[in-house]
Design an enzyme around this catalytic site. Sequence first.
Site, PDB file in Angstrom:
ATOM      1  N   HIS A 285      72.615  58.526  22.017  1.00 43.76           N
ATOM      2  CA  HIS A 285      72.894  59.940  22.266  1.00 43.76           C
ATOM      3  C   HIS A 285      72.351  60.346  23.623  1.00 43.76           C
ATOM      4  O   HIS A 285      71.273  59.932  24.047  1.00 43.76           O
ATOM      5  CB  HIS A 285      72.376  60.824  21.129  1.00 43.76           C
ATOM      6  N   ASP A 297      63.766  60.234  24.690  1.00 42.88           N
ATOM      7  CA  ASP A 297      64.671  60.635  23.609  1.00 42.88           C
ATOM      8  C   ASP A 297      65.791  61.522  24.148  1.00 42.88           C
ATOM      9  O   ASP A 297      65.662  62.733  24.168  1.00 42.88           O
ATOM     10  CB  ASP A 297      63.864  61.392  22.550  1.00 42.88           C
ATOM     11  N   GLU A 336      73.576  64.986  19.071  1.00 40.34           N
ATOM     12  CA  GLU A 336      72.826  64.252  18.050  1.00 40.34           C
ATOM     13  C   GLU A 336      71.668  65.094  17.549  1.00 40.34           C
ATOM     14  O   GLU A 336      71.364  65.095  16.348  1.00 40.34           O
ATOM     15  CB  GLU A 336      72.307  62.934  18.645  1.00 40.34           C
ATOM     16  N   GLU A 337      71.025  65.812  18.459  1.00 37.28           N
ATOM     17  CA  GLU A 337      69.860  66.604  18.093  1.00 37.28           C
ATOM     18  C   GLU A 337      70.213  67.795  17.205  1.00 37.28           C
ATOM     19  O   GLU A 337      69.336  68.401  16.598  1.00 37.28           O
ATOM     20  CB  GLU A 337      69.131  67.091  19.355  1.00 37.28           C
ATOM     21  N   ASP A 365      68.210  54.311  20.228  1.00 38.40           N
ATOM     22  CA  ASP A 365      67.716  55.683  20.308  1.00 38.40           C
ATOM     23  C   ASP A 365      66.199  55.656  20.425  1.00 38.40           C
ATOM     24  O   ASP A 365      65.520  55.326  19.460  1.00 38.40           O
ATOM     25  CB  ASP A 365      68.160  56.445  19.059  1.00 38.40           C
ATOM     26  N   HIS A 465      60.255  65.436  21.424  1.00 39.78           N
ATOM     27  CA  HIS A 465      60.864  66.767  21.382  1.00 39.78           C
ATOM     28  C   HIS A 465      60.043  67.806  22.132  1.00 39.78           C
ATOM     29  O   HIS A 465      59.998  68.977  21.735  1.00 39.78           O
ATOM     30  CB  HIS A 465      61.101  67.211  19.935  1.00 39.78           C
TER      31      HIS A 465
END
Length: 502
Positions: A285, A297, A336-337, A365, A465
């Site tokens: 992603h 990420d 994706e998130e 990922d 994140h």
Amino acid sequence: MRDIRHRRRSIPALAALAAVAVAAPVLIAAAPASAHGSDRAGRAGARLAAELTEEVSARGAYRHLAKFQQIADANGGNRAAGTPGHAASAAYVHDTLAKAGYDVSYQDFDIYEAHTKTERTTVLAGVDGAPRELATAAFTFTASTPQGGLAAPLALARVDETPGCTADDYASGTFTGKIALVKRGSCTFVEKQRAAAAAGAVGVIVYNHSGTTPVRGGFSSPAEGVIPSAGITLADGEALAAAAAKGEVKVRLDLDQEHVKKTTRNVIAQTKGGRADRVVALGSHLDSVPEGPGINDNGSGSAGLLEVALKLADEGANKKGTGIANKVRFAWWSAEELGLLGSEHYVAQLSAQQKKDIALYLNFDMIASPNPVQFVYDGDDSDKAGEGAGPAGSAQIEALINGFLDKKHKPHEGSDFDGRSDYGPFIANGIPAGGTFTGAEGVKTAEQAKRYGGTAGAPYDPNYHGAGDTLKNLDLKAFDTNLDVIAHAVGTYAQDLSSIGR
């Protein structure tokens, strides 16, 4: 990698099919004519795998990571789906691959952005003291309450190993017209909400199972937000539950959330060479969360695929009739998130034959976590944990990756197909899958620190994140190892699919 709060447990446990896959190569080897072809394909695969592994490096792929960081810095600090930062990232990948000779396309689809204007829970009656407001977090893509809020008594969902997840957690007739109070845990927020709504609840309040902050849950799209839903803290939830067990507790839930539709896009690139009915698919992603640039990420997986794709092009993969036996299809997913939306959209658009043409799917990922562990997806369910085995062929994919790491004397361990990344829609449709990652918010154990180095008791990625997921916070040795894994798998499968019975 998306937050676990969005997980959908739709992945089937296909252990019986995995057993069939183990037998498939034996049946192929039994036919003398195909055995010679398989030997030739095996040698070609080994050669290409060795060449690609030699050519790729973390240093070479770092230029793509630097580009993603530059894009994020120029676009508000992130590359989230539906933002200029993601659009610029997609254009960089698209244009780079087009110059390398790939058949490249965009796949546009709609997503939604949630803007919360009001998120408030007020205890009106039934708890000692005057009415008071509770710290509240509206779920992403919740339905809004009527203007002025929704005032109703609380009804308690049963607290067990799967609190509020199934119909029998909601006593018949006692939830109609009330707001369900549910403890967090075990199943998705979608499942809790749907079960409460089916029992007649007009709203849902989920209280946390740990910590001091409200639950921050959500759904993948506005369509999943059936009734107003929000989260509160563990302490407030337990206090409400204790009071409601003794008598009626009335609350007002006031949620006002706007849902704005946007368009985002996947990037799909396919080799010109190779058989179209034997597709080797790989994906990562490309979107970050809004809170940061997303360099681990998942800039890491995206950069890794891009670098391997460029080296594969150098080996003649885009010359029709030469180079490789099987088509290789690279994908950079968006959203994706937000809940695997890009990969789900892609798989949903495939015909039955197009799905059948995909021999396998590999997912990468987060492959450069700063406190890494080398995880390999547990295709054969040898760890006996979580969701079970992947579709037939997944065990052989895991064996290929593990065997390569063993030869490199790199420690590794299994990771469950828990539905947190883009392999989900593929294995849900019976397509064998595998891949690697180096850890997200999970905490490294003392045993893992002995095997891999790093810091025990700390997250695999402390910047998961967050704004700190930058170029400065990567493990380039782990990145290099996983680039080699990608290169070896691509080289092998581009020439030889006999290990998975194709």
